[in-house]
Design a protein around this motif. Structure first.
Motif, PDB file in Angstrom:
ATOM      1  N   GLN A  77       0.815  -1.216   0.000  1.00  0.00           N
ATOM      2  CA  GLN A  77       0.000   0.000   0.000  1.00  0.00           C
ATOM      3  C   GLN A  77       0.852   1.271   0.000  1.00  0.00           C
ATOM      4  O   GLN A  77       0.340   2.365   0.208  1.00  0.00           O
ATOM      5  N   LEU A  78       2.142   1.093  -0.260  1.00  0.00           N
ATOM      6  CA  LEU A  78       3.055   2.235  -0.352  1.00  0.00           C
ATOM      7  C   LEU A  78       3.592   2.332  -1.770  1.00  0.00           C
ATOM      8  O   LEU A  78       3.915   1.314  -2.391  1.00  0.00           O
ATOM      9  N   PRO A  79       3.738   3.550  -2.294  1.00  0.00           N
ATOM     10  CA  PRO A  79       4.352   3.687  -3.619  1.00  0.00           C
ATOM     11  C   PRO A  79       5.839   3.358  -3.563  1.00  0.00           C
ATOM     12  O   PRO A  79       6.515   3.680  -2.584  1.00  0.00           O
ATOM     13  N   MET A  80       6.327   2.709  -4.597  1.00  0.00           N
ATOM     14  CA  MET A  80       7.760   2.440  -4.697  1.00  0.00           C
ATOM     15  C   MET A  80       8.372   3.496  -5.619  1.00  0.00           C
ATOM     16  O   MET A  80       7.984   3.616  -6.783  1.00  0.00           O
ATOM     17  N   ARG A 114      -1.765   7.977  -0.350  1.00  0.00           N
ATOM     18  CA  ARG A 114      -2.321   8.257   0.978  1.00  0.00           C
ATOM     19  C   ARG A 114      -3.821   8.511   0.897  1.00  0.00           C
ATOM     20  O   ARG A 114      -4.591   8.002   1.746  1.00  0.00           O
ATOM     21  N   ARG A 115      -4.260   9.276  -0.072  1.00  0.00           N
ATOM     22  CA  ARG A 115      -5.693   9.575  -0.192  1.00  0.00           C
ATOM     23  C   ARG A 115      -6.511   8.303  -0.441  1.00  0.00           C
ATOM     24  O   ARG A 115      -7.595   8.134   0.118  1.00  0.00           O
ATOM     25  N   GLN A 116      -5.989   7.420  -1.279  1.00  0.00           N
ATOM     26  CA  GLN A 116      -6.708   6.185  -1.541  1.00  0.00           C
ATOM     27  C   GLN A 116      -6.699   5.267  -0.315  1.00  0.00           C
ATOM     28  O   GLN A 116      -7.699   4.580  -0.057  1.00  0.00           O
ATOM     29  N   ARG A 117      -5.597   5.238   0.436  1.00  0.00           N
ATOM     30  CA  ARG A 117      -5.571   4.432   1.657  1.00  0.00           C
ATOM     31  C   ARG A 117      -6.642   4.890   2.640  1.00  0.00           C
ATOM     32  O   ARG A 117      -7.251   4.075   3.331  1.00  0.00           O
ATOM     33  N   TYR A 124      -8.867  -3.206   6.129  1.00  0.00           N
ATOM     34  CA  TYR A 124      -8.075  -3.542   4.945  1.00  0.00           C
ATOM     35  C   TYR A 124      -6.811  -2.699   4.816  1.00  0.00           C
ATOM     36  O   TYR A 124      -6.048  -2.875   3.871  1.00  0.00           O
ATOM     37  N   ARG A 125      -6.570  -1.789   5.759  1.00  0.00           N
ATOM     38  CA  ARG A 125      -5.402  -0.914   5.635  1.00  0.00           C
ATOM     39  C   ARG A 125      -4.112  -1.596   6.079  1.00  0.00           C
ATOM     40  O   ARG A 125      -3.041  -1.267   5.580  1.00  0.00           O
ATOM     41  N   MET A 138      -4.237  -2.820  -5.518  1.00  0.00           N
ATOM     42  CA  MET A 138      -4.821  -2.401  -6.788  1.00  0.00           C
ATOM     43  C   MET A 138      -5.678  -1.154  -6.593  1.00  0.00           C
ATOM     44  O   MET A 138      -5.677  -0.242  -7.428  1.00  0.00           O
ATOM     45  N   TYR A 139      -6.401  -1.110  -5.485  1.00  0.00           N
ATOM     46  CA  TYR A 139      -7.270   0.037  -5.201  1.00  0.00           C
ATOM     47  C   TYR A 139      -6.444   1.287  -4.902  1.00  0.00           C
ATOM     48  O   TYR A 139      -6.697   2.367  -5.443  1.00  0.00           O
ATOM     49  N   VAL A 140      -5.438   1.144  -4.035  1.00  0.00           N
ATOM     50  CA  VAL A 140      -4.654   2.307  -3.603  1.00  0.00           C
ATOM     51  C   VAL A 140      -3.783   2.846  -4.734  1.00  0.00           C
ATOM     52  O   VAL A 140      -3.657   4.058  -4.920  1.00  0.00           O
ATOM     53  N   SER A 141      -3.190   1.955  -5.498  1.00  0.00           N
ATOM     54  CA  SER A 141      -2.276   2.384  -6.564  1.00  0.00           C
ATOM     55  C   SER A 141      -3.008   2.842  -7.815  1.00  0.00           C
ATOM     56  O   SER A 141      -2.440   3.568  -8.636  1.00  0.00           O
ATOM     57  N   GLY A 142      -4.259   2.399  -7.979  1.00  0.00           N
ATOM     58  CA  GLY A 142      -4.986   2.705  -9.211  1.00  0.00           C
ATOM     59  C   GLY A 142      -4.507   1.903 -10.403  1.00  0.00           C
ATOM     60  O   GLY A 142      -4.867   2.192 -11.537  1.00  0.00           O
ATOM     61  N   ARG A 143      -3.688   0.873 -10.138  1.00  0.00           N
ATOM     62  CA  ARG A 143      -3.136   0.043 -11.207  1.00  0.00           C
ATOM     63  C   ARG A 143      -3.957  -1.229 -11.381  1.00  0.00           C
ATOM     64  O   ARG A 143      -4.258  -1.901 -10.400  1.00  0.00           O
ATOM     65  N   PRO A 144      -4.294  -1.588 -12.593  1.00  0.00           N
ATOM     66  CA  PRO A 144      -4.787  -2.950 -12.795  1.00  0.00           C
ATOM     67  C   PRO A 144      -3.627  -3.928 -12.686  1.00  0.00           C
ATOM     68  O   PRO A 144      -2.460  -3.533 -12.748  1.00  0.00           O
TER      69      PRO A 144
END
Length: 436
Positions: A77-80, A114-117, A124-125, A138-144
């Motif tokens: 749930q963190l961006p790399m 952060r906003r999506q988390r 689920y966090r 997938m939800y937090v990153s917006g990536r399929p």
């Protein structure tokens, strides 16, 4: 003020304009290079575990693999953030202290994650369940979960930004069965039956001895005796002499024609009009016929509306492991007066042994065939729902003899399978009340 301090102030200004108004907390993977600790210490605060805003990726080994970064770095749930600029799609953003466009990109990704988390339901966090981790990422990153051909691994596919294919695909397949992911076809590959690698070399082979040492030659058709043979068998120096009737062929179109080509094996001298297709595994060197290699479809995946509702806490508060289709049926039955229904749960005691002996594909095929058999036999009586580790049967009118009947039905269905699953049935739940 030093030049480095001025540069850091410029970066902070860009970050504030992009909405990053705090000093980000980060952890490094695999480690922070010594020559970056001072400058990056001005920009970021250190953090432990997932109590961070981002993961800074700084692997200085140009040869290290990228497909399994998340297997080791965690923090889904963190961006790399890629510091060295070599991770490409495998990171969520790149940061170069000397490239201003990357400053705002980094800020936007940190703020966006952060906003999506914050939109996730609290449970689920920080979940430790792999399937829920995947959905949340997938939800937090917006990536399929988008597949990419990747020949550096035996699976020949990877999913940038996620776990390695070996870990993520079984999870994604089960989530798709539960209605939480939508599958999109990506490609069809062939898999070695010995080591399960998909790195296979396709080649033309002799149908007789399976050698790949073939040469192509023209065919000659002699009209008078109907001989149809490779040209080299007719050749006598500069002349063409039929090996069947010993007559010399003089006039093309009158004595003979050339209808096509053939393939001659240099190993066994067999002649064939069409070579067979075969494979050689590049990992274990096993050879197999074209129809012996297992065909494997690979997919990309995206979140369904049901998954978004579940993650945001808007879904029905039912068993998290139940397939969505079963959750809907349970909700309907609970709202219906006078209905007594039962849910039977089927688990597979022979799953691990079957996978170890014949591979995961054999297990999935056997399970899917069992489900098909059950659905055919239950038509009009009950419904079958597939979850991650179990299969559920919903019987809407659950009578006293229903359990014994279901056990008999399961036994007959499994007896049709080539590979046995050792299916075990239990009554998981009774819904509603008996009718008067």
């Amino acid at each position: 003020m030093t030049a480095w301090a001025q540069l850091v102030d410029q970066i902070f200004t860009v970050w504030r304009e992009a909405g990053l108004v705090w000093k980000p907390r980060v952890r490094w993977f695999p480690r922070i290079p010594p020559h970056l600790d001072i400058v990056f210490g001005w920009l970021f605060d250190p953090a432990d575990g997932d109590d961070a805003d981002a993961i800074l990726f700084c692997d200085e080994r140009s040869w290290s693999p990228l497909h399994d970064i998340r297997d080791h770095a965690g923090g889904l749930q963190l961006p790399m953030i890629d510091i060295r600029g070599r991770a490409g799609e495998f990171a969520d953003a790149a940061f170069d202290i000397m490239q201003p466009p990357t400053w705002s990109e980094t800020a936007r990704r940190i703020v966006g994650f952060r906003r999506q988390r914050e939109k996730l339901a609290p449970q689920y966090r920080q979940t430790g369940e792999p399937d829920l981790q995947l959905l949340a990422h997938m939800y937090v990153s917006g990536r399929p979960l988008r597949g990419m051909r990747y020949p550096l691994t035996p699976e020949a596919v990877c999913y940038p930004g996620f776990f390695s294919a070996a870990r993520v695909v079984p999870i994604a397949e089960e989530l798709a069965l539960r209605g939480l992911l939508r599958k999109t076809f990506l490609d069809r590959l062939h898999e070695c039956r010995i080591c399960r690698s998909r790195r296979l070399s396709a080649r033309e082979e002799c149908p007789s001895c399976r050698s790949a040492d073939l040469r192509e030659t023209g065919l000659i058709h002699h009209y008078q005796c109907a001989a149809l043979l490779p040209e080299e068998q007719f050749r006598r120096g500069a002349a063409l002499v039929c090996p069947k009737c010993s007559r010399q062929l003089r006039n093309y179109g009158k004595d003979y024609d050339r209808p096509g080509h053939a393939y001659v094996c240099n190993t066994c001298d067999a002649t064939s009009s069409e070579p067979e297709v075969g494979f050689v595994c590049l990992d274990c060197s096993a050879r197999m016929d074209g129809d012996a290699a297992e065909r494997v479809d690979i997919f990309s995946y995206s979140l369904t509306d049901a998954a978004r509702a579940l993650l945001e806490g808007r879904g029905p508060m039912l068993a998290a492991r139940m397939p969505v289709s079963l959750q809907r049926e349970v909700a309907r039955i609970n709202a219906t007066a006078g209905m007594r229904a039962g849910i039977a749960e089927i688990r597979f005691a022979g799953k691990e042994e079957l996978i170890a002996t014949h591979g995961p594909t054999a297990f999935r095929k056997s399970r899917d065939l069992l489900v098909e058999n059950l659905r055919n036999r239950l038509a009009g009586v009950g419904s079958v729902h597939v979850a991650e580790d179990a299969v559920y049967i919903l019987i809407e009118r659950f009578e006293a003899q229903a359990e014994a009947w279901l056990r008999s039905l399961l036994l007959r269905s499994e007896n049709l399978l080539r590979h046995k699953l050792d299916a075990r049935l239990t009554i998981a739940k009774i819904l509603g009340t008996a009718q008067p």
